[in-house]
Design an enzyme around this catalytic site. Structure first.
Site: not given
Length: 186
Positions: A20, A43, A70, A82, A99, A103, A126, A145, A147
């Protein structure tokens, strides 16, 4: 109940899969499946490349956490570092090291695999692999950039209380804090 019998009794079989939406981070599908009783159903699901999260704990049992906005929930929340994998087969430990360095600017000597979890198994594949990082060395962070985050060092015992009191709402952070606290005897 053994896994094979359980899968036979409860499993669904994919008949058709239609994409989709094809995005940069996720891909949304509408699958047609056959249910265990032979009926058909649909589903809708998100296919995700996978991710890692890291609970970095200092020698004096402080956790390096991030305060980050967020967009989907329109809030600044507390999280552990993360990030998503660059490709599905990427070595998860190497991704975690990347990561954490990007970070926070932190490298770690000791890495403990805390296992995997599926944050939303009802609609996404996931898979997040969790790591405990110890023997920390601090350097310069290099966030993406787009974040923006603030780093804090919080005692693990305090963070554990925040999790149990509902102050930490991020699932990966809750789970990693609980596992790390148990492993470290907090």
């Amino acid at each position: 109940m053994d896994g094979e019998r359980e899968l036979k009794e409860l499993g669904e079989k994919k008949i058709l899969s239609d994409e989709i939406y094809d995005g940069a981070i996720m891909h949304v599908f509408r699958d047609t499946v056959t249910l265990p009783d032979g009926k058909k159903a649909y589903r809708e699901l998100i296919r995700h490349v996978g991710a890692v999260c890291i609970i970095p704990v200092t020698d004096d049992n402080r956790v390096i956490v991030e305060r980050q906005f967020r967009y989907p929930i329109d809030k600044v929340i507390t999280e552990i570092p993360a990030g998503k994998l660059n490709f599905p087969e990427e070595n998860r430990l190497e991704a975690a090291k990347r990561e954490l360095l990007e970070e926070t600017g932190i490298c770690a000597d000791i890495w403990t695999d805390l296992g995997v979890f599926y944050p939303a198994a009802a609609y996404s594949d996931e898979k997040i692999t969790m790591y405990l990082a110890r023997g920390l060395h601090f350097g310069e962070s290099r966030p993406d950039e787009d974040e923006f985050l603030t780093l804090c060092a919080v005692p693990l015992a305090e963070l554990l209380c925040d999790v149990t009191e509902g102050k930490i709402t991020d699932a990966k952070t809750q789970l990693a804090v609980l596992k790390a606290a148990r492993i470290l005897g907090i």
